[in-house]
Write an enzyme that holds these catalytic residues in place. Sequence first.
Site, PDB file in Angstrom:
ATOM      1  CG  ASP A 219     -13.738  -2.001   6.877  1.00 16.34           C
ATOM      2  OD1 ASP A 219     -13.975  -0.819   7.197  1.00 16.34           O
ATOM      3  OD2 ASP A 219     -12.728  -2.354   6.258  1.00 16.34           O
TER       4      ASP A 219
ATOM      5  CB  SER B  31      -5.468  -1.818   1.037  1.00 18.24           C
ATOM      6  OG  SER B  31      -6.102  -0.863   0.229  1.00 18.24           O
TER       7      SER B  31
ATOM      8  N   GLY C 289      -7.065   4.973   5.426  1.00 18.07           N
ATOM      9  CA  GLY C 289      -6.603   5.897   4.399  1.00 18.07           C
ATOM     10  C   GLY C 289      -6.941   7.338   4.727  1.00 18.07           C
TER      11      GLY C 289
ATOM     12  CD  GLU D 240      -2.647  -1.283   2.534  1.00 16.69           C
ATOM     13  OE1 GLU D 240      -3.605  -0.517   2.679  1.00 16.69           O
ATOM     14  OE2 GLU D 240      -2.290  -2.101   3.391  1.00 16.69           O
TER      15      GLU D 240
ATOM     16  CE1 TYR E 174      -6.968   3.213  -1.833  1.00 16.20           C
ATOM     17  CE2 TYR E 174      -6.466   0.894  -2.165  1.00 16.20           C
ATOM     18  CZ  TYR E 174      -6.614   1.978  -1.329  1.00 16.20           C
ATOM     19  OH  TYR E 174      -6.413   1.827   0.027  1.00 16.20           O
TER      20      TYR E 174
ATOM     21  CD  GLU F 217     -10.009  -5.480   7.092  1.00 14.81           C
ATOM     22  OE1 GLU F 217      -8.933  -5.976   7.443  1.00 14.81           O
ATOM     23  OE2 GLU F 217     -10.246  -5.134   5.933  1.00 14.81           O
TER      24      GLU F 217
ATOM     25  CG  ASN G 132      -9.109  -0.988   8.037  1.00 15.11           C
ATOM     26  OD1 ASN G 132      -8.299  -1.563   7.333  1.00 15.11           O
ATOM     27  ND2 ASN G 132     -10.408  -1.242   7.986  1.00 15.11           N
TER      28      ASN G 132
ATOM     29  NE  ARG H 200     -12.627   1.663   6.541  1.00  9.02           N
ATOM     30  CZ  ARG H 200     -11.472   1.466   5.894  1.00  9.02           C
ATOM     31  NH1 ARG H 200     -10.640   2.462   5.681  1.00  9.02           N
ATOM     32  NH2 ARG H 200     -11.162   0.263   5.454  1.00  9.02           N
TER      33      ARG H 200
END
Length: 334
Positions: free
Chosen positions: A257, A150, A276, A18, A216, A270, A272, A255
Amino acid sequence: MKKIGGRIGVLMGGASAEREVSLRSGDGVAQALESLGHEVVRIVLDRPETFAEAIVKARIDVAFLALHGRYGEDGCVQGLLELLRIPYTGSSVLASALAMDKLKAKELFRLHNVPTPPYFVADESTLEGLAETHESFGFPAVVKPRREGSSVGLAIAKDLPELAAGIRSALDHDDSVLVERFVKGMEVHVALLGGRVLGAIEVCPKSGVYDYASKYTPGATEYVAPPRLPTTRLRGVMNLAERAAKALGCTGACRVDLLVTEGENEYVLEVNTLPGMTRTSLLPKIAEQAGIDYPTLCDLILDQARLHGPQEVAPSSAVRVAAEPKVTRVRRAG
Protein backbone atom coordinates in the site's frame (compact mmCIF):
# COMPACT_ATOMS: atom_id res chain seq x y z
CA MET A 1 5.46 -25.77 -13.56
CA LYS A 2 5.55 -27.94 -10.44
CA LYS A 3 2.17 -28.36 -8.86
CA ILE A 4 1.31 -29.00 -5.23
CA GLY A 5 -1.49 -31.42 -4.51
CA GLY A 6 -2.56 -33.81 -1.81
CA ARG A 7 -4.90 -32.78 0.98
CA ILE A 8 -5.08 -28.99 1.15
CA GLY A 9 -6.11 -27.33 4.38
CA VAL A 10 -7.54 -23.83 4.03
CA LEU A 11 -6.86 -22.12 7.36
CA MET A 12 -9.39 -19.43 8.21
CA GLY A 13 -11.05 -17.63 11.11
CA GLY A 14 -8.44 -17.13 13.79
CA ALA A 15 -8.55 -14.91 16.84
CA SER A 16 -7.91 -11.45 15.43
CA ALA A 17 -10.19 -8.49 14.82
CA GLU A 18 -10.32 -9.61 11.18
CA ARG A 19 -11.88 -13.01 11.88
CA GLU A 20 -15.07 -12.43 9.84
CA VAL A 21 -13.13 -11.23 6.79
CA SER A 22 -10.86 -14.26 7.12
CA LEU A 23 -13.85 -16.60 7.13
CA ARG A 24 -15.07 -15.05 3.89
CA SER A 25 -11.60 -15.25 2.35
CA GLY A 26 -11.24 -18.88 3.37
CA ASP A 27 -14.62 -19.93 2.05
CA GLY A 28 -13.92 -18.28 -1.31
CA VAL A 29 -10.50 -19.94 -1.59
CA ALA A 30 -11.87 -23.36 -0.62
CA GLN A 31 -14.63 -23.18 -3.21
CA ALA A 32 -12.19 -22.06 -5.90
CA LEU A 33 -9.72 -24.85 -5.21
CA GLU A 34 -12.51 -27.44 -5.09
CA SER A 35 -13.73 -26.23 -8.49
CA LEU A 36 -10.26 -27.08 -9.84
CA GLY A 37 -10.42 -30.61 -8.50
CA HIS A 38 -8.28 -30.22 -5.38
CA GLU A 39 -9.02 -32.17 -2.22
CA VAL A 40 -9.80 -29.41 0.28
CA VAL A 41 -10.55 -29.38 3.99
CA ARG A 42 -11.73 -26.20 5.71
CA ILE A 43 -9.94 -25.62 9.00
CA VAL A 44 -11.75 -22.96 11.03
CA LEU A 45 -9.38 -21.83 13.78
CA ASP A 46 -10.61 -20.31 17.01
CA ARG A 47 -8.46 -19.86 20.11
CA PRO A 48 -4.66 -19.79 19.50
CA GLU A 49 -4.06 -22.56 22.04
CA THR A 50 -6.16 -24.94 19.91
CA PHE A 51 -4.50 -24.14 16.56
CA ALA A 52 -2.00 -27.02 16.67
CA GLU A 53 -4.62 -29.61 17.61
CA ALA A 54 -6.97 -28.50 14.82
CA ILE A 55 -4.23 -28.56 12.18
CA VAL A 56 -2.80 -31.94 13.21
CA LYS A 57 -6.27 -33.49 13.38
CA ALA A 58 -7.01 -32.42 9.80
CA ARG A 59 -4.01 -34.43 8.48
CA ILE A 60 -3.20 -32.05 5.65
CA ASP A 61 -0.30 -32.06 3.20
CA VAL A 62 -0.22 -28.30 2.56
CA ALA A 63 -1.78 -25.22 4.19
CA PHE A 64 -3.38 -22.37 2.28
CA LEU A 65 -3.41 -19.45 4.69
CA ALA A 66 -6.56 -17.34 4.50
CA LEU A 67 -5.92 -15.83 7.93
CA HIS A 68 -5.55 -12.12 8.64
CA GLY A 69 -4.21 -10.13 11.57
CA ARG A 70 -2.71 -11.41 14.78
CA TYR A 71 -1.80 -15.08 15.19
CA GLY A 72 -2.38 -15.60 11.46
CA GLU A 73 -0.39 -12.95 9.62
CA ASP A 74 2.31 -12.19 12.17
CA GLY A 75 4.43 -15.34 11.95
CA CYS A 76 2.71 -17.35 14.70
CA VAL A 77 0.87 -19.86 12.49
CA GLN A 78 3.80 -19.86 10.09
CA GLY A 79 6.11 -20.97 12.92
CA LEU A 80 3.68 -23.69 13.95
CA LEU A 81 3.51 -25.02 10.39
CA GLU A 82 7.31 -25.00 10.15
CA LEU A 83 7.46 -27.18 13.27
CA LEU A 84 4.80 -29.51 11.86
CA ARG A 85 6.70 -29.63 8.52
CA ILE A 86 3.60 -28.59 6.57
CA PRO A 87 4.29 -26.36 3.53
CA TYR A 88 2.23 -23.15 3.59
CA THR A 89 1.37 -20.20 1.38
CA GLY A 90 2.66 -16.69 1.92
CA SER A 91 5.80 -15.36 3.55
CA SER A 92 8.19 -16.88 6.06
CA VAL A 93 7.97 -16.54 9.84
CA LEU A 94 10.42 -13.63 9.89
CA ALA A 95 9.00 -11.73 6.92
CA SER A 96 5.46 -12.13 8.27
CA ALA A 97 6.46 -10.82 11.70
CA LEU A 98 8.38 -7.87 10.25
CA ALA A 99 5.56 -6.83 7.92
CA MET A 100 2.98 -7.03 10.70
CA ASP A 101 5.08 -4.87 13.04
CA LYS A 102 4.71 -1.41 11.51
CA LEU A 103 7.68 -0.02 13.44
CA LYS A 104 10.11 -2.75 12.39
CA ALA A 105 8.83 -2.56 8.82
CA LYS A 106 9.48 1.19 8.73
CA GLU A 107 12.97 0.72 10.16
CA LEU A 108 13.78 -1.71 7.36
CA PHE A 109 12.23 0.57 4.75
CA ARG A 110 14.53 3.37 5.90
CA LEU A 111 17.53 1.02 5.90
CA HIS A 112 16.79 0.07 2.28
CA ASN A 113 15.99 3.65 1.17
CA VAL A 114 12.30 2.91 0.71
CA PRO A 115 10.44 6.19 1.40
CA THR A 116 7.80 6.03 4.13
CA PRO A 117 5.98 8.81 6.04
CA PRO A 118 7.79 10.25 9.10
CA TYR A 119 6.61 8.78 12.41
CA PHE A 120 7.13 8.35 16.11
CA VAL A 121 6.06 5.65 18.56
CA ALA A 122 3.70 6.37 21.45
CA ASP A 123 2.48 4.36 24.42
CA GLU A 124 0.61 5.02 27.65
CA SER A 125 3.55 6.95 29.11
CA THR A 126 3.64 9.28 26.09
CA LEU A 127 0.22 10.79 26.85
CA GLU A 128 1.42 12.87 29.81
CA GLY A 129 3.95 14.83 27.74
CA LEU A 130 2.24 14.45 24.39
CA ALA A 131 2.44 18.14 23.41
CA GLU A 132 6.20 18.12 23.91
CA THR A 133 6.66 14.78 22.14
CA HIS A 134 4.55 15.81 19.16
CA GLU A 135 6.06 19.32 19.00
CA SER A 136 6.46 20.44 15.38
CA PHE A 137 5.28 17.14 13.91
CA GLY A 138 2.15 18.90 12.74
CA PHE A 139 -1.47 18.07 12.06
CA PRO A 140 -3.30 16.19 10.79
CA ALA A 141 -1.54 13.08 12.07
CA VAL A 142 -2.36 9.42 11.50
CA VAL A 143 -2.66 7.10 14.50
CA LYS A 144 -2.57 3.33 14.15
CA PRO A 145 -1.82 0.34 16.41
CA ARG A 146 1.69 -0.97 15.90
CA ARG A 147 0.64 -4.56 15.19
CA GLU A 148 -2.85 -4.69 13.69
CA GLY A 149 -4.15 -5.12 10.17
CA SER A 150 -7.03 -3.97 8.00
CA SER A 151 -6.84 -0.41 9.39
CA VAL A 152 -8.19 -1.61 12.76
CA GLY A 153 -7.82 1.23 15.28
CA LEU A 154 -6.87 3.79 12.61
CA ALA A 155 -7.63 7.45 13.36
CA ILE A 156 -6.85 10.84 11.83
CA ALA A 157 -6.12 13.51 14.45
CA LYS A 158 -6.54 17.20 13.60
CA ASP A 159 -5.41 18.60 16.94
CA LEU A 160 -3.83 17.56 20.25
CA PRO A 161 -7.06 16.37 21.99
CA GLU A 162 -7.94 14.22 18.96
CA LEU A 163 -4.40 12.87 18.90
CA ALA A 164 -4.61 11.86 22.57
CA ALA A 165 -8.02 10.25 22.00
CA GLY A 166 -6.71 8.39 18.93
CA ILE A 167 -3.72 7.07 20.85
CA ARG A 168 -5.91 5.88 23.72
CA SER A 169 -8.23 4.14 21.28
CA ALA A 170 -5.35 2.49 19.41
CA LEU A 171 -3.87 1.32 22.73
CA ASP A 172 -6.99 -0.82 23.15
CA HIS A 173 -5.57 -2.94 20.32
CA ASP A 174 -1.86 -2.85 21.15
CA ASP A 175 0.58 -1.73 23.83
CA SER A 176 2.29 0.75 21.51
CA VAL A 177 1.08 3.01 18.72
CA LEU A 178 2.52 4.50 15.56
CA VAL A 179 1.88 8.20 14.91
CA GLU A 180 2.56 9.12 11.28
CA ARG A 181 2.69 12.47 9.55
CA PHE A 182 -0.38 12.77 7.32
CA VAL A 183 0.53 12.71 3.64
CA LYS A 184 -2.06 13.89 1.15
CA GLY A 185 -2.01 11.82 -1.99
CA MET A 186 -3.55 9.13 -4.13
CA GLU A 187 -3.69 5.74 -2.44
CA VAL A 188 -2.38 3.00 -4.71
CA HIS A 189 -2.18 -0.69 -3.87
CA VAL A 190 0.18 -2.96 -5.77
CA ALA A 191 -0.19 -6.76 -5.86
CA LEU A 192 2.80 -9.07 -6.17
CA LEU A 193 3.03 -12.81 -6.67
CA GLY A 194 6.35 -14.59 -6.36
CA GLY A 195 8.22 -11.29 -6.31
CA ARG A 196 6.67 -10.05 -9.56
CA VAL A 197 4.08 -7.30 -9.92
CA LEU A 198 0.62 -8.40 -11.03
CA GLY A 199 -0.72 -4.87 -11.29
CA ALA A 200 -2.04 -1.93 -9.28
CA ILE A 201 -5.32 -0.33 -8.27
CA GLU A 202 -6.27 3.17 -7.13
CA VAL A 203 -8.36 3.34 -3.96
CA CYS A 204 -10.75 6.28 -3.51
CA PRO A 205 -12.64 6.15 -0.18
CA LYS A 206 -15.63 8.48 -0.16
CA SER A 207 -14.91 9.39 3.47
CA GLY A 208 -11.38 10.45 2.55
CA VAL A 209 -9.87 7.79 4.83
CA TYR A 210 -9.41 4.14 3.84
CA ASP A 211 -10.33 2.76 7.26
CA TYR A 212 -12.08 -0.48 8.24
CA ALA A 213 -15.53 0.88 7.36
CA SER A 214 -14.35 2.11 3.96
CA LYS A 215 -12.86 -1.30 3.20
CA TYR A 216 -15.83 -3.44 4.11
CA THR A 217 -18.92 -1.25 3.60
CA PRO A 218 -20.42 -1.79 0.13
CA GLY A 219 -20.26 1.39 -1.97
CA ALA A 220 -18.02 3.24 0.50
CA THR A 221 -14.98 3.17 -1.78
CA GLU A 222 -14.37 3.55 -5.51
CA TYR A 223 -11.67 1.44 -7.15
CA VAL A 224 -9.89 2.43 -10.38
CA ALA A 225 -7.67 -0.02 -12.24
CA PRO A 226 -5.20 0.78 -13.52
CA PRO A 227 -4.53 3.88 -11.38
CA ARG A 228 -4.89 7.26 -13.07
CA LEU A 229 -1.17 7.89 -13.36
CA PRO A 230 1.19 8.45 -16.31
CA THR A 231 2.69 5.16 -17.47
CA THR A 232 6.23 6.05 -16.44
CA ARG A 233 5.17 7.11 -12.96
CA LEU A 234 3.04 4.01 -12.45
CA ARG A 235 6.04 1.92 -13.42
CA GLY A 236 8.06 3.72 -10.75
CA VAL A 237 5.36 3.10 -8.14
CA MET A 238 5.31 -0.62 -8.95
CA ASN A 239 9.09 -0.76 -8.78
CA LEU A 240 8.95 0.85 -5.33
CA ALA A 241 6.42 -1.78 -4.24
CA GLU A 242 8.82 -4.52 -5.34
CA ARG A 243 11.62 -2.90 -3.32
CA ALA A 244 9.42 -2.68 -0.21
CA ALA A 245 8.44 -6.36 -0.39
CA LYS A 246 12.04 -7.35 -0.99
CA ALA A 247 13.24 -5.26 1.99
CA LEU A 248 11.06 -7.37 4.28
CA GLY A 249 11.81 -10.66 2.52
CA CYS A 250 8.20 -11.28 1.48
CA THR A 251 7.32 -14.21 -0.77
CA GLY A 252 4.17 -15.70 -2.28
CA ALA A 253 1.27 -13.29 -2.75
CA CYS A 254 1.44 -9.91 -1.03
CA ARG A 255 0.06 -6.39 -1.42
CA VAL A 256 1.95 -3.13 -0.95
CA ASP A 257 0.00 0.00 0.00
CA LEU A 258 1.44 3.34 -1.11
CA LEU A 259 0.65 7.05 -1.28
CA VAL A 260 1.40 8.97 -4.47
CA THR A 261 1.52 12.77 -4.10
CA GLU A 262 1.08 15.57 -6.60
CA GLY A 263 4.62 16.63 -5.74
CA GLU A 264 6.06 13.59 -7.51
CA ASN A 265 6.79 11.73 -4.26
CA GLU A 266 5.76 8.19 -3.33
CA TYR A 267 5.60 6.69 0.15
CA VAL A 268 5.15 3.08 1.23
CA LEU A 269 2.60 2.67 4.02
CA GLU A 270 2.82 -1.08 4.62
CA VAL A 271 3.13 -4.54 3.11
CA ASN A 272 0.34 -7.08 3.63
CA THR A 273 1.69 -10.64 3.55
CA LEU A 274 -1.77 -12.27 3.58
CA PRO A 275 -4.04 -9.83 1.74
CA GLY A 276 -7.80 -10.35 1.65
CA MET A 277 -8.98 -13.13 -0.64
CA THR A 278 -12.71 -12.51 -0.82
CA ARG A 279 -13.82 -12.31 -4.44
CA THR A 280 -14.09 -8.52 -4.10
CA SER A 281 -10.78 -7.99 -2.27
CA LEU A 282 -8.04 -5.91 -3.86
CA LEU A 283 -5.68 -8.76 -4.76
CA PRO A 284 -8.34 -10.63 -6.80
CA LYS A 285 -9.45 -7.32 -8.38
CA ILE A 286 -5.89 -6.60 -9.51
CA ALA A 287 -5.37 -10.17 -10.74
CA GLU A 288 -8.57 -9.96 -12.76
CA GLN A 289 -7.26 -6.85 -14.52
CA ALA A 290 -4.17 -8.89 -15.37
CA GLY A 291 -6.31 -11.61 -16.95
CA ILE A 292 -6.13 -14.02 -14.00
CA ASP A 293 -9.51 -15.25 -12.78
CA TYR A 294 -10.15 -16.01 -9.11
CA PRO A 295 -9.73 -19.83 -9.19
CA THR A 296 -6.53 -19.51 -11.22
CA LEU A 297 -5.18 -16.94 -8.75
CA CYS A 298 -5.84 -19.32 -5.85
CA ASP A 299 -4.08 -22.12 -7.75
CA LEU A 300 -1.07 -19.92 -8.50
CA ILE A 301 -0.78 -18.94 -4.82
CA LEU A 302 -1.04 -22.61 -3.83
CA ASP A 303 1.76 -23.53 -6.24
CA GLN A 304 4.16 -21.37 -4.24
CA ALA A 305 3.45 -23.00 -0.88
CA ARG A 306 6.63 -24.14 0.82
CA LEU A 307 8.60 -24.47 4.01
CA HIS A 308 11.14 -21.72 4.66
CA GLY A 309 13.20 -23.34 7.42
CA PRO A 310 15.62 -26.29 7.32
CA GLN A 311 14.21 -28.90 4.96
CA GLU A 312 15.59 -32.03 6.60
CA VAL A 313 15.00 -32.35 10.33
CA ALA A 314 15.23 -35.78 11.96
CA PRO A 315 12.44 -36.56 14.48
CA SER A 316 13.71 -36.14 18.03
CA SER A 317 11.41 -38.80 19.52
CA ALA A 318 8.76 -41.33 18.66
CA VAL A 319 6.21 -39.09 20.38
CA ARG A 320 6.89 -36.31 17.89
CA VAL A 321 6.48 -38.71 14.96
CA ALA A 322 3.15 -39.93 16.29
CA ALA A 323 1.80 -36.44 16.87
CA GLU A 324 2.89 -35.00 13.57
CA PRO A 325 0.99 -35.53 10.31
CA LYS A 326 2.94 -36.93 7.40
CA VAL A 327 3.96 -34.18 4.99
CA THR A 328 4.20 -34.98 1.30
CA ARG A 329 4.47 -32.96 -1.84
CA VAL A 330 2.53 -34.37 -4.73
CA ARG A 331 3.26 -33.42 -8.31
CA ARG A 332 0.59 -33.31 -10.95
CA ALA A 333 0.91 -32.44 -14.57
CA GLY A 334 0.74 -28.68 -15.36
